[in-house]
Design a protein around this motif. Sequence first.
Motif, PDB file in Angstrom:
ATOM      1  N   ASP A 210      18.858  12.409  32.043  1.00 56.28           N
ATOM      2  CA  ASP A 210      19.383  12.660  31.151  1.00 56.28           C
ATOM      3  C   ASP A 210      18.995  14.310  30.539  1.00 56.28           C
ATOM      4  OD1 ASP A 210      21.169  10.392  31.052  1.00 56.28           O
ATOM      5  OD2 ASP A 210      19.765   9.418  29.294  1.00 56.28           O
ATOM      6  N   TYR A 211      17.791  14.151  30.492  1.00 59.19           N
ATOM      7  CA  TYR A 211      17.033  15.658  30.369  1.00 59.19           C
ATOM      8  C   TYR A 211      17.810  16.702  31.117  1.00 59.19           C
ATOM      9  CZ  TYR A 211      13.985  19.700  30.701  1.00 59.19           C
ATOM     10  OH  TYR A 211      13.555  20.968  30.769  1.00 59.19           O
ATOM     11  N   LEU A 212      17.614  16.640  32.347  1.00 60.61           N
ATOM     12  CA  LEU A 212      18.471  17.539  33.135  1.00 60.61           C
ATOM     13  C   LEU A 212      19.814  17.952  33.046  1.00 60.61           C
ATOM     14  CD1 LEU A 212      16.448  16.710  36.722  1.00 60.61           C
ATOM     15  CD2 LEU A 212      16.008  18.619  35.161  1.00 60.61           C
ATOM     16  N   LEU A 213      20.576  16.859  32.666  1.00 56.62           N
ATOM     17  CA  LEU A 213      21.924  16.921  32.315  1.00 56.62           C
ATOM     18  C   LEU A 213      22.323  17.564  30.957  1.00 56.62           C
ATOM     19  CD1 LEU A 213      23.161  14.063  34.446  1.00 56.62           C
ATOM     20  CD2 LEU A 213      23.415  16.278  35.115  1.00 56.62           C
ATOM     21  N   GLY A 214      21.099  17.658  30.298  1.00 55.37           N
ATOM     22  CA  GLY A 214      21.388  18.152  28.737  1.00 55.37           C
ATOM     23  C   GLY A 214      21.820  17.106  27.824  1.00 55.37           C
ATOM     24  N   ARG A 215      21.590  15.880  28.192  1.00 55.55           N
ATOM     25  CA  ARG A 215      21.816  14.862  27.142  1.00 55.55           C
ATOM     26  C   ARG A 215      20.540  14.430  26.459  1.00 55.55           C
ATOM     27  NH1 ARG A 215      24.119  11.275  32.169  1.00 55.55           N
ATOM     28  NH2 ARG A 215      26.120  12.282  32.661  1.00 55.55           N
ATOM     29  N   PRO A 216      20.745  13.588  25.296  1.00 60.34           N
ATOM     30  CA  PRO A 216      19.578  13.127  24.737  1.00 60.34           C
ATOM     31  C   PRO A 216      18.531  12.458  25.447  1.00 60.34           C
ATOM     32  CG  PRO A 216      21.536  12.581  23.598  1.00 60.34           C
ATOM     33  CD  PRO A 216      21.976  13.084  24.713  1.00 60.34           C
TER      34      PRO A 216
END
Lengths: 264, 282
Positions: free
Chosen positions: A18-24
């Motif tokens: 999620d971090y890598l994909l720019g999500r919360p």
Amino acid sequence: MTAGAETALAGLQRDFQDYLLGRPHEMLARVRSTAKADAATLLDVYGAAYVLRLVEVLENDFPGLRAWIGPERFDALARAYIAAHPSDHANARWFGRHLPGFVRQAAPWSGECAIRDLAALDWAVGEAFDAAESDLVTFADMAGQPPEAWPGLRFAVVPSVRRLDLKTNADAIRRAATAGEALPEIEPAPRALAVWRRGLETEILDLEPDALVAFDALAAGEPFARICERLGDFHPEEMAAVRAAGLLRAWIELDLIAVVTAEG
Amino acid sequence: MKTEHRPYLGFGLGLRTEHYEALLEERPKVDWLEAISENYMVEGGKPLHYLDRFRRDYPMVLHGVSLSIGGSDPLDAEYLDRLAALIDRVEPLWVSDHLCWTGHRGVNMHDLLPLPQTEEAIAHVVERVRRVQDRLKRQILLENVSSYVSYRHSAMPEWEFLSAIADRADCLILLDVNNIFVSAYNHEFDPRRYLDGVDPRRVRQFHLAGHQNNGSHIVDTHDHPIVDGVWQLFAQAWRRFGPVSTMIERDADIPPLAELVAELEQARAIAADAEAAAPVAP
Ligand SMILES: [Fe+2]
């Protein structure tokens, strides 16, 4: 996955992704700071590398498109694509395969014929580059066919062939871009291309209107007599078979024909 | 230390397209080649043409980047089928990949992401290594990766984690000396403790590479010559493990082949010195 079935390991991987994909995400709480660097700085090594690596993959796979729109616009396009199409293949070789479809649909790219054409052409050349090998039909194979077999002969093109119908001179732009030459002006110039690999090198053939009809018929497995008939729409009846034989000869010469089979 | 059953190839290089022609023309002193498996998981054309050609002239090993042995998604059966087909074609001396995860929920991140050093992760990876080894009908080598973050809930040092997996799964180890150096710097441990914590009987191959030191952390960029600290660690590794097939990885700012061949000479010299200084037990 059923509720509650996620392991601690899978939970970490979901959060990291999620971090890598720019999500919360909650990664900062999971990662240690060191005496030299805080957790955010260290995590960002992965965050920055994720996008840059995929941009680089696309740069290598779409050299014509990149040269045409320039590095900055290409970077914006690549980032939009990466966000819209997270990688669904283990091998980065195939990461860019949805990009030709993406630029056909997504504004602002979809409004420009040259972008659509270059994306399709770059990807087709890449596919031809490492497509499967095959046998090649030779002139000796053809000389061995008895005259009465000719009307029923069917052919197959080599597996690397990709047929493209473009609205512009994108092939000239790509050729100049990959040769490091000045790019020509874009021209609205509809053309039908066959992209394939000859030996180890990729080639592009511009098909004349009659050759296009014959090529598509041949590639679809239609018998030689039917190909001659189709060429009758372009040539006087007595010339159609001559033209068909001439085209076939040229394509054999260019290593485009993989198989010939006689009927019955 | 018993090392006589360990096959030893000498000093090799990672096969890179930039060096295809120079390798054919210059015939440099390179003992063996490591090919990135994914680069050759295609149907035909130049990649396989050159791969076959170099395989005729060099001992070769395969090195993968997307097995995702630590991932939580099911093992990718299609990937393993393709790898098995490539193994049949190349008949490599061995096959390696990384102790990491590379994707989740069907989305591939194309990066070597670190695993938490926990019992849970050990059990998870061991079970998957066993299945991969069954599928490929051989032992695989797992490589330690460079990492930039360490997880708060990690319960043991990385060398214990790697060693436990190798022992329980009965797999081998590709020890990347540069990655030990990088991770030691980033996570503030003594790299010599890493070497001491790994069983020499498990180690089949070494990697060497350059990196970029940003002060606050080192990034494993493979775009520079090998630094002195890594050479020193390599000498220590050679003394501890004895002759281990060694190669240099260069993946960016790739110099002319001759420069890497010279760097490989440096590795030979350092290994020879290390051996003379502290001969390994027979
Ligand atoms: Fe490595």
